[in-house]
Scaffold this motif. Structure first.
Motif, PDB file in Angstrom:
ATOM      1  N   VAL A   1      46.248  30.913  61.797  1.00 28.17           N
ATOM      2  CA  VAL A   1      46.286  30.706  60.349  1.00 28.17           C
ATOM      3  C   VAL A   1      47.589  30.025  59.948  1.00 28.17           C
ATOM      4  O   VAL A   1      48.674  30.457  60.337  1.00 28.17           O
ATOM      5  N   SER A   2      47.459  28.966  59.156  1.00 31.71           N
ATOM      6  CA  SER A   2      48.602  28.248  58.613  1.00 31.71           C
ATOM      7  C   SER A   2      48.546  28.353  57.096  1.00 31.71           C
ATOM      8  O   SER A   2      47.522  28.047  56.488  1.00 31.71           O
ATOM      9  N   LYS A   3      49.635  28.790  56.476  1.00 29.26           N
ATOM     10  CA  LYS A   3      49.709  28.904  55.013  1.00 29.26           C
ATOM     11  C   LYS A   3      50.480  27.713  54.465  1.00 29.26           C
ATOM     12  O   LYS A   3      51.639  27.500  54.820  1.00 29.26           O
ATOM     13  N   ASN A   4      49.820  26.939  53.620  1.00 35.03           N
ATOM     14  CA  ASN A   4      50.444  25.795  52.950  1.00 35.03           C
ATOM     15  C   ASN A   4      51.139  24.847  53.925  1.00 35.03           C
ATOM     16  O   ASN A   4      52.220  24.345  53.657  1.00 35.03           O
ATOM     17  N   GLY A   5      50.544  24.630  55.099  1.00 36.47           N
ATOM     18  CA  GLY A   5      51.066  23.680  56.068  1.00 36.47           C
ATOM     19  C   GLY A   5      52.160  24.218  56.980  1.00 36.47           C
ATOM     20  O   GLY A   5      52.686  23.478  57.804  1.00 36.47           O
ATOM     21  N   ALA A   6      52.503  25.493  56.862  1.00 34.14           N
ATOM     22  CA  ALA A   6      53.528  26.082  57.734  1.00 34.14           C
ATOM     23  C   ALA A   6      52.973  26.248  59.147  1.00 34.14           C
ATOM     24  O   ALA A   6      51.780  26.081  59.387  1.00 34.14           O
TER      25      ALA A   6
ATOM     26  N   THR B   1      43.822  37.886  62.351  1.00 36.74           N
ATOM     27  CA  THR B   1      42.401  38.192  62.133  1.00 36.74           C
ATOM     28  C   THR B   1      42.127  38.494  60.668  1.00 36.74           C
ATOM     29  O   THR B   1      40.977  38.591  60.272  1.00 36.74           O
ATOM     30  N   THR B   2      43.186  38.659  59.874  1.00 38.13           N
ATOM     31  CA  THR B   2      43.059  38.932  58.441  1.00 38.13           C
ATOM     32  C   THR B   2      44.154  38.188  57.693  1.00 38.13           C
ATOM     33  O   THR B   2      45.288  38.133  58.148  1.00 38.13           O
ATOM     34  N   ILE B   3      43.799  37.619  56.552  1.00 39.79           N
ATOM     35  CA  ILE B   3      44.808  37.080  55.650  1.00 39.79           C
ATOM     36  C   ILE B   3      45.118  38.212  54.677  1.00 39.79           C
ATOM     37  O   ILE B   3      44.229  38.659  53.947  1.00 39.79           O
TER      38      ILE B   3
ATOM     39  N   ASP C   1      49.130  26.953  43.715  1.00 35.93           N
ATOM     40  CA  ASP C   1      47.939  27.337  44.460  1.00 35.93           C
ATOM     41  C   ASP C   1      48.317  27.528  45.925  1.00 35.93           C
ATOM     42  O   ASP C   1      49.272  26.929  46.416  1.00 35.93           O
ATOM     43  N   GLU C   2      47.566  28.372  46.627  1.00 38.58           N
ATOM     44  CA  GLU C   2      47.811  28.647  48.042  1.00 38.58           C
ATOM     45  C   GLU C   2      46.653  28.094  48.861  1.00 38.58           C
ATOM     46  O   GLU C   2      45.499  28.221  48.455  1.00 38.58           O
ATOM     47  N   THR C   3      46.949  27.488  50.016  1.00 44.98           N
ATOM     48  CA  THR C   3      45.899  27.017  50.917  1.00 44.98           C
ATOM     49  C   THR C   3      46.188  27.530  52.322  1.00 44.98           C
ATOM     50  O   THR C   3      47.293  27.370  52.830  1.00 44.98           O
ATOM     51  N   TYR C   4      45.191  28.170  52.904  1.00 42.99           N
ATOM     52  CA  TYR C   4      45.275  28.646  54.283  1.00 42.99           C
ATOM     53  C   TYR C   4      44.308  27.819  55.113  1.00 42.99           C
ATOM     54  O   TYR C   4      43.161  27.649  54.726  1.00 42.99           O
ATOM     55  N   ASP C   5      44.770  27.320  56.251  1.00 38.07           N
ATOM     56  CA  ASP C   5      43.898  26.630  57.200  1.00 38.07           C
ATOM     57  C   ASP C   5      43.725  27.543  58.398  1.00 38.07           C
ATOM     58  O   ASP C   5      44.711  27.973  59.006  1.00 38.07           O
ATOM     59  N   VAL C   6      42.465  27.854  58.730  1.00 36.69           N
ATOM     60  CA  VAL C   6      42.163  28.685  59.894  1.00 36.69           C
ATOM     61  C   VAL C   6      41.685  27.750  60.999  1.00 36.69           C
ATOM     62  O   VAL C   6      40.727  27.003  60.816  1.00 36.69           O
TER      63      VAL C   6
END
Length: 114
Positions: free
Chosen positions: A54-59, A65-67, A76-81
């Protein structure tokens, strides 16, 4: 903070797996402090043979297994799985009629980002 803040979760999947729709939720008044708006925790669908990163906002991505639930920020927040294949190996023994090994092959599955 405004209730218009949004949390978006994107699930690009490995080929051959069932699609998981992206998730979006709006911040709601906090359970412990109604003046702080927060996002609810999100379970990440697990795919056998893969680890979810999981990457939060490009980090930098972290295996999760859980956000977790958290207070909403000012943006706004964006998570990439991302799903990464776990390393696996298999040894194939070729044997003759009497059960004697005549050849052995070791195969490794390469870890690939999907």
């Amino acid at each position: 903070m405004s209730l218009s803040k949004r949390l978006t979760i994107l699930f690009p999947l490995p080929a051959g797996t069932t699609a998981i729709p992206s998730a979006t939720q709006s911040a709601v008044a906090g359970t412990t402090d109604p003046t702080v708006h927060e996002y609810a925790a999100v379970q990440i669908t697990q795919i056998p043979g893969y680890t979810s990163w999981v990457s939060k906002n490009g980090a930098a991505a972290v295996a999760q297994t859980t956000i977790p639930a958290e207070a909403s920020g000012s943006d706004d927040e964006t998570y990439d799985v991302t799903y990464v294949a776990n390393q696996a190996s298999i040894t194939v023994n070729y044997v003759d009629y009497f059960g004697n090994t005549i050849s052995q092959v070791l195969s490794l599955r390469v870890i690939m980002m999907m």
